[in-house]
Write an enzyme that holds these catalytic residues in place. Structure first.
Site, PDB file in Angstrom:
ATOM      1  N   GLY A 272       0.778  -1.299   0.002  1.00 33.59           N
ATOM      2  CA  GLY A 272       0.171   0.072   0.063  1.00 33.59           C
ATOM      3  C   GLY A 272       0.927   1.237  -0.025  1.00 33.59           C
ATOM      4  N   ILE A 273       0.406   2.108   0.559  1.00 41.79           N
ATOM      5  CA  ILE A 273       1.036   3.515   0.679  1.00 41.79           C
ATOM      6  C   ILE A 273       1.385   3.843   2.045  1.00 41.79           C
ATOM      7  CG2 ILE A 273      -1.181   4.987   0.938  1.00 41.79           C
ATOM      8  CD1 ILE A 273       0.313   7.099  -0.607  1.00 41.79           C
ATOM      9  N   GLY A 274       2.569   4.332   2.403  1.00 38.91           N
ATOM     10  CA  GLY A 274       2.889   4.881   3.887  1.00 38.91           C
ATOM     11  C   GLY A 274       4.513   4.505   4.000  1.00 38.91           C
TER      12      GLY A 274
ATOM     13  N   ILE B 215       6.208   2.397   5.859  1.00 37.64           N
ATOM     14  CA  ILE B 215       6.609   0.868   5.739  1.00 37.64           C
ATOM     15  C   ILE B 215       6.807   0.191   4.263  1.00 37.64           C
ATOM     16  CG2 ILE B 215       6.049  -1.568   6.376  1.00 37.64           C
ATOM     17  CD1 ILE B 215       5.413  -0.540   9.038  1.00 37.64           C
TER      18      ILE B 215
ATOM     19  N   GLU C 269      -3.206  -3.377  -5.515  1.00 39.29           N
ATOM     20  CA  GLU C 269      -4.467  -2.548  -5.859  1.00 39.29           C
ATOM     21  C   GLU C 269      -4.062  -1.095  -5.799  1.00 39.29           C
ATOM     22  OE1 GLU C 269      -4.650  -3.163  -1.159  1.00 39.29           O
ATOM     23  OE2 GLU C 269      -3.499  -3.757  -2.864  1.00 39.29           O
TER      24      GLU C 269
ATOM     25  N   ILE D 168      -2.987  -2.159  12.840  1.00 40.18           N
ATOM     26  CA  ILE D 168      -3.055  -1.269  14.187  1.00 40.18           C
ATOM     27  C   ILE D 168      -2.495  -2.010  15.164  1.00 40.18           C
ATOM     28  CG2 ILE D 168      -4.350  -0.157  15.602  1.00 40.18           C
ATOM     29  CD1 ILE D 168      -6.196   0.640  13.210  1.00 40.18           C
TER      30      ILE D 168
ATOM     31  N   LYS E 215       3.316   5.439  18.699  1.00 37.90           N
ATOM     32  CA  LYS E 215       4.227   6.529  18.878  1.00 37.90           C
ATOM     33  C   LYS E 215       4.428   7.112  20.123  1.00 37.90           C
ATOM     34  CE  LYS E 215       3.298   8.714  14.349  1.00 37.90           C
ATOM     35  NZ  LYS E 215       2.742   9.839  13.508  1.00 37.90           N
TER      36      LYS E 215
END
Length: 476
Positions: A254-256, A258, A277, A352, A402
């Site tokens: 995906g995006i991000g 990592i 995707e 998460i 965080k």
């Protein structure tokens, strides 16, 4: 009525006389009934001001909006103003992840519009949390079925396309995903035509004659640049790249941070393929360096396959008019029967939190919904079922939040949902290592996961583990 307004009304009425596939047409041919988006029909859409284009939306309507980088922000903002000024009520706006302000989700619009998210973005989270919006738990590959089965029946679809070519064809650009399914089942289509929308191939084409109204804009697309990759994320990327991604692998991510960290660590790999995707900025550099060739694929050999994307301008320039990129519907790209045919299918997804038995929560923080199911299960399962027996399903995350809280937990937070079940999970990766869970019993899983947790939390996790499996150490 002024002569100019009368002429405009006459033009629109003439156009609407052939707007329905079943309507009689003065340009009638046998094919004017057709709903196939790539087939021209005998009409030209009127180019109108944006406020006029959205005036077709009425109280009680269902409106579909294209998403990600192709979010038709100008149309959605005009729709919000139209709803307020004309006192509309009970308009449902359905969409996947959208960009922009999400004006229609603000509290002052609560009796006018209600968002129905098929995958939640940041601009609708507050509305959902406060009960002014809804979300649908659904696998990404099944979203088009909502339209084909008439569970969602759009009255109006708002889309964002590239300008028509010499043959009248526009492109859905950066988002094909569920858009075709929505348009094929929509009563009206309103298009935002933008020269800055990349022209993409695959299932992205739509002929302008299918538009009921069109507006012209010259707006920059929403962008997500590559953020700074932390030391923790670099470790995770390196662990995955060096231990779990092989030459010739087909990647989904995906995006991000990592995914960006993994891509940044793959510059010594070769013959990689992309079937995902979505994909982001890091893919461009791997293509330029020759790491991504798609040469080992049996399907779409030599091509990157995606369904939607969002990134920086370099990514949009890369995909524009580039036959190396093919964009297809999400029901095809994410279909496990397609995914499992890709060579060495390697699916990299984040989450998460993960509990000690391997249950993965990816869409909520306790009872508060955060995103959606997305394509995680589609690709985790597709990779596990790889026909070559070499698929690698990966869940990757930092070991702590965080705030320093462990993301490997004894039990998921009360109310948290399981997106990927403990039986689906094979590999979990943190900066502290790789846990291999497939075929492991619960006791073994707990041990594996504790070993990749943050050292500060291991003692607490071990105590809970001993309590749960009733194997407290001997007092002697």
């Amino acid at each position: 009525m002024s002569k100019q307004l009368a002429r405009r009304v006459g033009q629109i009425n003439k156009f609407l006389a052939v707007a329905s596939p079943n309507a009689a047409s003065t340009h009638n041919t046998y094919f004017t009934y057709v709903r196939e988006l790539s087939h021209p029909i005998a009409r030209d859409p009127p180019i109108v001001p944006v406020e006029e284009a959205v005036s077709c939306i009425k109280s009680g309507d269902t409106v579909f909006a294209q998403g990600a980088a192709a979010t038709p922000v100008a149309l959605l903002n005009a729709m919000s103003l139209h709803g307020k000024c004309n006192k509309l009520k009970d308009v449902t706006v359905c969409h996947m992840h959208t960009e922009g302000p999400g004006e229609y989700c603000k509290p002052e619009y609560k009796d006018i519009f209600r968002s129905n998210s098929l995958f939640m973005g940041a601009n609708v989270r507050k509305a959902v949390a406060e009960g002014r919006g809804d979300n649908v738990p659904i696998f990404l590959h099944e979203i088009p079925l909502l339209f084909y089965k008439k569970i969602i029946k759009p009255d109006v679809s708002l889309i964002h396309v590239s300008p028509p070519d010499n043959h009248g064809y526009c492109s859905l650009g950066t988002s094909v995903d569920c858009v075709r399914a929505a348009l094929l089942n929509s009563k009206m289509i309103v298009a935002q035509i933008n020269p800055k929308m990349p022209r993409t191939f695959g299932d992205a084409i739509i002929h302008k004659s299918h538009f009921d109204f069109a507006v012209e804009v010259n707006d920059n697309l929403p962008q997500h640049g590559t953020g700074k990759i932390s030391a923790v994320e670099q470790k995770i990327g390196k662990l995955i790249a060096e231990n779990l991604v092989k030459d010739g692998a087909t990647l989904q991510m995906g995006i991000g941070s990592i995914p960006d960290a993994v891509l940044a660590a793959l510059h010594n790999h070769k013959d990689l393929g992309i079937h995902s995707e979505m994909f982001a900025n890091g893919v461009v550099e791997l293509v330029k360096k020759g790491c991504v060739t798609n040469s080992k694929k049996k399907m779409h050999q030599g091509r990157i396959v995606g369904s939607f994307l969002i990134g920086d301008q370099a990514l949009y320039d890369f995909v524009n008019d580039n036959p190396f990129i093919e964009m297809y519907g999400i029901d095809y790209v994410n279909n496990t029967s397609i995914v499992k045919q890709q060579p060495r299918m390697t699916a990299i997804n984040s989450c998460i939190e993960v509990d000690l038995t391997g249950q993965v929560c990816s869409d909520s923080i306790g009872t508060r919904f955060f995103s959606g199911f997305g394509g995680q299960v589609d690709f985790i399962r597709g990779a596990a079922e790889g026909l070559d027996g070499l698929g690698v399903p990966i869940i990757a995350m930092p070991s702590t939040t965080k705030n320093g809280e462990s993301k490997i937990v004894p039990t998921l937070k009360p109310g948290a949902g399981v997106v990927t079940s403990r039986a689906h999970v094979h590999y979990v990766v943190t900066e502290h290592g790789i846990a291999s869970l497939f075929g492991k019993n619960v006791r073994q899983r707990m041990y594996e996961l504790i070993q990749i947790s943050d050292p500060k939390h291991r003692e607490t996790l071990e105590k809970d583990c001993f309590e749960r499996i009733k194997v407290m150490p001997s007092p002697n």
